[in-house]
Design a protein around this motif. Sequence first.
Motif, PDB file in Angstrom:
ATOM      1  N   GLU A  21       0.753  -1.317  -0.066  1.00 39.54           N
ATOM      2  CA  GLU A  21       0.279  -0.008  -0.083  1.00 39.54           C
ATOM      3  C   GLU A  21       0.934   1.289   0.118  1.00 39.54           C
ATOM      4  O   GLU A  21       0.571   2.128  -0.738  1.00 39.54           O
ATOM      5  CB  GLU A  21      -0.858   0.116   1.037  1.00 39.54           C
ATOM      6  N   ALA A  22       2.012   1.164   0.926  1.00 43.75           N
ATOM      7  CA  ALA A  22       2.720   2.455   1.092  1.00 43.75           C
ATOM      8  C   ALA A  22       3.778   2.404  -0.224  1.00 43.75           C
ATOM      9  O   ALA A  22       4.334   3.766  -0.533  1.00 43.75           O
ATOM     10  CB  ALA A  22       3.372   2.316   2.283  1.00 43.75           C
ATOM     11  N   GLY A  23       3.983   1.660  -0.990  1.00 39.98           N
ATOM     12  CA  GLY A  23       4.873   1.616  -2.235  1.00 39.98           C
ATOM     13  C   GLY A  23       6.316   1.696  -1.876  1.00 39.98           C
ATOM     14  O   GLY A  23       7.180   1.453  -2.774  1.00 39.98           O
ATOM     15  N   GLN A  27       8.589   3.583   3.750  1.00 41.69           N
ATOM     16  CA  GLN A  27       7.361   4.382   4.036  1.00 41.69           C
ATOM     17  C   GLN A  27       6.667   3.413   4.678  1.00 41.69           C
ATOM     18  O   GLN A  27       5.633   4.231   5.537  1.00 41.69           O
ATOM     19  CB  GLN A  27       6.490   4.865   2.620  1.00 41.69           C
ATOM     20  N   ALA A  28       6.367   2.318   4.652  1.00 44.50           N
ATOM     21  CA  ALA A  28       5.606   1.326   5.416  1.00 44.50           C
ATOM     22  C   ALA A  28       6.105   1.459   6.851  1.00 44.50           C
ATOM     23  O   ALA A  28       5.360   1.470   7.656  1.00 44.50           O
ATOM     24  CB  ALA A  28       5.654  -0.158   4.803  1.00 44.50           C
ATOM     25  N   ALA A  29       7.364   1.456   7.066  1.00 47.31           N
ATOM     26  CA  ALA A  29       7.953   1.679   8.378  1.00 47.31           C
ATOM     27  C   ALA A  29       7.455   2.964   9.095  1.00 47.31           C
ATOM     28  O   ALA A  29       6.952   2.620  10.155  1.00 47.31           O
ATOM     29  CB  ALA A  29       9.407   1.508   8.312  1.00 47.31           C
ATOM     30  N   ARG A  30       7.451   3.972   8.522  1.00 51.39           N
ATOM     31  CA  ARG A  30       6.915   5.055   8.841  1.00 51.39           C
ATOM     32  C   ARG A  30       5.420   4.765   9.379  1.00 51.39           C
ATOM     33  O   ARG A  30       5.097   5.586  10.576  1.00 51.39           O
ATOM     34  CB  ARG A  30       7.199   6.420   8.103  1.00 51.39           C
ATOM     35  N   GLU A  31       4.943   4.402   8.625  1.00 52.08           N
ATOM     36  CA  GLU A  31       3.374   4.474   8.635  1.00 52.08           C
ATOM     37  C   GLU A  31       2.930   3.421  10.042  1.00 52.08           C
ATOM     38  O   GLU A  31       1.989   3.572  10.462  1.00 52.08           O
ATOM     39  CB  GLU A  31       2.563   3.970   7.407  1.00 52.08           C
ATOM     40  N   LEU A  32       3.769   2.466  10.091  1.00 60.18           N
ATOM     41  CA  LEU A  32       3.599   1.371  11.224  1.00 60.18           C
ATOM     42  C   LEU A  32       4.392   1.807  12.535  1.00 60.18           C
ATOM     43  O   LEU A  32       4.304   0.917  13.585  1.00 60.18           O
ATOM     44  CB  LEU A  32       4.011   0.106  10.842  1.00 60.18           C
ATOM     45  N   ASN A  33       5.036   2.865  12.529  1.00 58.90           N
ATOM     46  CA  ASN A  33       5.882   3.372  13.639  1.00 58.90           C
ATOM     47  C   ASN A  33       6.729   2.285  14.051  1.00 58.90           C
ATOM     48  O   ASN A  33       6.900   1.866  15.285  1.00 58.90           O
ATOM     49  CB  ASN A  33       4.843   3.855  14.803  1.00 58.90           C
ATOM     50  N   LEU A  34       7.447   1.675  12.909  1.00 61.54           N
ATOM     51  CA  LEU A  34       8.767   0.783  13.408  1.00 61.54           C
ATOM     52  C   LEU A  34       9.745   1.246  12.553  1.00 61.54           C
ATOM     53  O   LEU A  34       9.676   1.970  11.802  1.00 61.54           O
ATOM     54  CB  LEU A  34       8.001  -0.605  12.396  1.00 61.54           C
ATOM     55  N   THR A  35      10.766   0.633  12.917  1.00 65.80           N
ATOM     56  CA  THR A  35      12.011   0.800  11.998  1.00 65.80           C
ATOM     57  C   THR A  35      12.213   0.076  10.847  1.00 65.80           C
ATOM     58  O   THR A  35      11.298  -0.955  10.718  1.00 65.80           O
ATOM     59  CB  THR A  35      13.243   0.592  12.825  1.00 65.80           C
ATOM     60  N   SER A  37      14.454  -1.641   9.682  1.00 64.09           N
ATOM     61  CA  SER A  37      14.725  -2.992   9.876  1.00 64.09           C
ATOM     62  C   SER A  37      14.016  -3.947  10.712  1.00 64.09           C
ATOM     63  O   SER A  37      13.998  -5.182  10.044  1.00 64.09           O
ATOM     64  CB  SER A  37      16.129  -2.722  10.940  1.00 64.09           C
ATOM     65  N   ALA A  38      12.930  -3.498  11.362  1.00 62.81           N
ATOM     66  CA  ALA A  38      11.883  -4.291  11.991  1.00 62.81           C
ATOM     67  C   ALA A  38      10.816  -4.890  10.913  1.00 62.81           C
ATOM     68  O   ALA A  38      10.470  -5.839  10.913  1.00 62.81           O
ATOM     69  CB  ALA A  38      11.270  -3.399  13.030  1.00 62.81           C
ATOM     70  N   VAL A  39      10.529  -3.960   9.721  1.00 60.30           N
ATOM     71  CA  VAL A  39       9.828  -4.197   8.864  1.00 60.30           C
ATOM     72  C   VAL A  39      10.423  -5.238   7.840  1.00 60.30           C
ATOM     73  O   VAL A  39       9.956  -6.162   7.642  1.00 60.30           O
ATOM     74  CB  VAL A  39       9.323  -3.063   7.936  1.00 60.30           C
ATOM     75  N   SER A  40      11.755  -4.965   7.687  1.00 65.27           N
ATOM     76  CA  SER A  40      12.414  -6.103   6.886  1.00 65.27           C
ATOM     77  C   SER A  40      12.401  -7.539   7.528  1.00 65.27           C
ATOM     78  O   SER A  40      12.317  -8.533   6.957  1.00 65.27           O
ATOM     79  CB  SER A  40      13.839  -5.535   6.622  1.00 65.27           C
ATOM     80  N   LYS A  41      12.505  -7.517   8.988  1.00 63.85           N
ATOM     81  CA  LYS A  41      12.769  -8.683   9.651  1.00 63.85           C
ATOM     82  C   LYS A  41      11.270  -9.456   9.180  1.00 63.85           C
ATOM     83  O   LYS A  41      11.434 -10.633   9.386  1.00 63.85           O
ATOM     84  CB  LYS A  41      13.144  -8.554  11.076  1.00 63.85           C
ATOM     85  N   ASN A  42      10.252  -8.690   9.620  1.00 65.40           N
ATOM     86  CA  ASN A  42       9.031  -9.434   9.605  1.00 65.40           C
ATOM     87  C   ASN A  42       8.734  -9.868   8.115  1.00 65.40           C
ATOM     88  O   ASN A  42       8.016 -10.794   8.013  1.00 65.40           O
ATOM     89  CB  ASN A  42       7.836  -8.368   9.774  1.00 65.40           C
ATOM     90  N   LEU A  43       9.029  -9.035   7.196  1.00 58.99           N
ATOM     91  CA  LEU A  43       8.967  -9.646   5.741  1.00 58.99           C
ATOM     92  C   LEU A  43       9.797 -10.767   5.628  1.00 58.99           C
ATOM     93  O   LEU A  43       9.383 -11.958   5.136  1.00 58.99           O
ATOM     94  CB  LEU A  43       9.387  -8.534   4.742  1.00 58.99           C
TER      95      LEU A  43
END
Length: 51
Positions: A21-23, A27-35, A37-43
């Motif tokens: 959604e964020a593209g 940007q997804a990290a900012r919208e989720l209030n995560l770093t 790195s945390a978004v990448s780890k979840n992925l």
Amino acid sequence: MSISRKIGSLTQLNVLVKIVEAGSLSQAARELNLTPSAVSKNLSQLTCPQY
């Protein structure tokens, strides 16, 4: 599959949806209030789960 693993999978799917959604991951990290790195780890956990 345990309940905690199912919840974790749902969280990871939510992160994936937000990236799409964020593209971008950052940007997804900012919208989720995560770093980013945390978004990448979840992925990576979604695509290569640790058993």
